[in-house]
Design a protein around this motif. Sequence first.
Motif, PDB file in Angstrom:
ATOM      1  N   SER A 158      -2.563  -1.263 -11.017  1.00  0.00           N
ATOM      2  CA  SER A 158      -1.362  -0.703 -10.379  1.00  0.00           C
ATOM      3  C   SER A 158      -0.173  -0.649 -11.333  1.00  0.00           C
ATOM      4  CB  SER A 158      -0.996  -1.515  -9.135  1.00  0.00           C
ATOM      5  OG  SER A 158      -1.869  -1.232  -8.073  1.00  0.00           O
ATOM      6  N   VAL A 170      -5.540   0.926  -8.308  1.00  0.00           N
ATOM      7  CA  VAL A 170      -4.274   1.160  -7.625  1.00  0.00           C
ATOM      8  C   VAL A 170      -4.380   0.638  -6.195  1.00  0.00           C
ATOM      9  CG1 VAL A 170      -4.944   3.503  -6.943  1.00  0.00           C
ATOM     10  CG2 VAL A 170      -2.522   2.864  -6.986  1.00  0.00           C
ATOM     11  N   GLU A 171      -3.284   0.063  -5.697  1.00  0.00           N
ATOM     12  CA  GLU A 171      -3.258  -0.442  -4.324  1.00  0.00           C
ATOM     13  C   GLU A 171      -3.118   0.709  -3.340  1.00  0.00           C
ATOM     14  OE1 GLU A 171       1.443  -0.941  -4.915  1.00  0.00           O
ATOM     15  OE2 GLU A 171      -0.274  -1.269  -6.246  1.00  0.00           O
ATOM     16  N   THR A 172      -3.592   0.482  -2.120  1.00  0.00           N
ATOM     17  CA  THR A 172      -3.413   1.480  -1.064  1.00  0.00           C
ATOM     18  C   THR A 172      -2.611   0.923   0.105  1.00  0.00           C
ATOM     19  OG1 THR A 172      -5.502   0.840  -0.003  1.00  0.00           O
ATOM     20  CG2 THR A 172      -5.595   2.614  -1.642  1.00  0.00           C
ATOM     21  N   HIS A 196       5.445   0.448  -0.517  1.00  0.00           N
ATOM     22  CA  HIS A 196       4.322   0.844  -1.362  1.00  0.00           C
ATOM     23  C   HIS A 196       4.841   0.893  -2.797  1.00  0.00           C
ATOM     24  CE1 HIS A 196       0.328   3.274  -1.249  1.00  0.00           C
ATOM     25  NE2 HIS A 196       0.376   2.434  -2.261  1.00  0.00           N
ATOM     26  N   VAL A 224      -0.357   6.067  -5.447  1.00  0.00           N
ATOM     27  CA  VAL A 224      -1.544   6.501  -6.186  1.00  0.00           C
ATOM     28  C   VAL A 224      -1.183   7.463  -7.311  1.00  0.00           C
ATOM     29  CG1 VAL A 224      -3.732   7.740  -6.009  1.00  0.00           C
ATOM     30  CG2 VAL A 224      -3.044   6.155  -4.195  1.00  0.00           C
ATOM     31  N   PRO A 266      -8.939   3.440  -6.144  1.00  0.00           N
ATOM     32  CA  PRO A 266      -8.081   2.861  -5.094  1.00  0.00           C
ATOM     33  C   PRO A 266      -8.757   1.634  -4.477  1.00  0.00           C
ATOM     34  CG  PRO A 266      -8.497   5.218  -4.739  1.00  0.00           C
ATOM     35  CD  PRO A 266      -9.489   4.740  -5.745  1.00  0.00           C
ATOM     36  N   ASP A 290      -8.189  -1.389  -1.309  1.00  0.00           N
ATOM     37  CA  ASP A 290      -7.438  -1.679  -0.079  1.00  0.00           C
ATOM     38  C   ASP A 290      -6.781  -3.060  -0.146  1.00  0.00           C
ATOM     39  OD1 ASP A 290      -8.070   0.767   1.035  1.00  0.00           O
ATOM     40  OD2 ASP A 290      -9.905   0.008   1.977  1.00  0.00           O
TER      41      ASP A 290
END
Length: 628
Positions: free
Chosen positions: A505, A562-564, A576, A580, A592, A594
């Motif tokens: 991220s 990457v975080e979702t 957030h 993304v 991605p 979770d």
Amino acid sequence: MSSILSAFHFCRAFSHQRMSLAAYCVICWRRIGTLTPPPKTTTYWRDIRNIIKFTGSLILGGSLFLTYEVLALKKSLTLDTQVVEREKMKSYIYVNTVSLDKRENYGITYQARKELHKAVRKVLATSAKILWGPFADYQYRIIAQACDLRTLIGLARSKESDLRFFLPPPPLPSLKEDSSTEEELRQLLASLPQTELDECVQYFTSLALSESSQSLAAQKGGLWCFGGNGLPYAESFGEVPSATVEMFCLEALVKHSEISTHCDKIEANGGLQLLQRLYQLHKDCPTIQRNIMRIIGNMALNEHLHSTIVRSGWVSILAEAMKSHRIMEASHAARTLANLDRETVQEKYQDGVYVLHPHYRTSQPIKADVLFIHGLMGAAFKTWRQQDSEQVLTDKILEDEARYTTCWPKTWLARDCPALRIISVEYDTSLSDWRTRCPMERKSIAFRSNELLRKLRAAGVGDRPVIWVSHSMGGLLVKKMLLEASKKPEMSTVINNTRGIIFYSVPHHGSHLAEYSVNVRYLLFPSLEVKELSKDSPALKTLQDDFLEFAKDKNFQVLNFVETLPTYIGSMIKLHVVPVESADLGIGDLIPVDVDHLNICKPKKKDAFLYQRTLQFICEALAKDLEN
């Protein structure tokens, strides 16, 4: 351990006597070569007799030589039992130690002695276990008193060494009348040069010298209002910070200890003993102990201070700290001992550079480096812990690394890939200038990257294949470091040996963090780091464009996570942090996951996808380097 102390006598005897056998063999061969050719009828039997003579002579000479060497070794290893009994209750026993002259340590002779020493040590250690059983306490004490500097440090960096091999630190000098450790710490700080220091050293020094613990506590109420000092150690209105003056003094001493001449002053003015007293007094304050370890680790970068550090009793303290289950304590001690160990370690680990694996001396060849760079408000250890679980409720469970680890690179990755050297770096960051550790410290990404690159190169990064692992702002630092290294010929090995980069991220195109914050105080004075992370930051756009151009013709792999899920900032706001589209570098896979921004680099367990995919990437990127 008696083998360690006496094997050098064996080596010396061997070097003086080994020519006897060789000379005898040469004479025998010359006799055979100069014999008059016999008549053809008796050639066969004469040859047999000559072979028998030579073989018998060789066996006899070899037997005599081995007998002599064994007797000499036995004599050098035998202690008079009456002498031992007399020495049981004494304080010291004096023995001859090996020379430390580096001029003796070269060439084939040195290598032969070293291998012989190693073999004899193993044989004698095994025989000691079989014949003599475990050592008694007085035997450990005798060995401890006889050890020289190199042996002590080697023992401290040996995983299975018994702490009884180390003498307790010598008695500390008494405090002066009407004095205290706080006052002596201030006097030590005041004795150091106060000119030509950067602003942060001046800040911590002046604050520690001018404020008393009472005035600091009284001013605590001004922390969250205009005009207060903004002490970084005060977290709430109700708690009064303990040992605040000592903390500020130690912060200043950490900065001073980065200057070699100031280390000499600290040592000359009794700083090693004073720091040891503070370390013992604050066993319940890990933060104070860590700062003290940082100072000793910085002083250990200066080889001319090694003997003084050892004589002051710090090795026994470090050896005990190395065995701690607390990763931070053990890692600080490991850094200091590695800086003291000039026999097997060529690298120097400056403040903020910690080796997570291997902590000890090892016969395992190290084939590659994996570097962990944390992000904004992160740290060298806590950023890389296992994802927090409600089931982790007690300290006992925390100590069980099979159920929970406070640093997965050290616990999981080191076991899965023992041929790696795993390094984690630490640097100070803040969300707001109201919470910064030093109000004058406004470091840009460019400044921090140059500072970290210099420290990592001193630690030997670039000499082996490298994998970079980064979280959040740490990924921007990695990109900037590689760009800076590409411009410096002396840093070319860092570029050539980079095999891969993992980005957890990383806001390549900016973050919303600069637009939101916990409350108004952050919005009033966002830190320089936060400003540089904004979406409209020119520096961030330039960095992204330059890195893509740089990476075009480079042969390294890239993996992006990457975080979702949004991240809770405080109790009121969900954000957030890295969307993304911002985490998409434009190179490599984008995966991605979770989780939120804080947990993107914290796997739930060892068999979780996040860790297993990371491990797979490292193994594949280093496949050629780790083979065989």
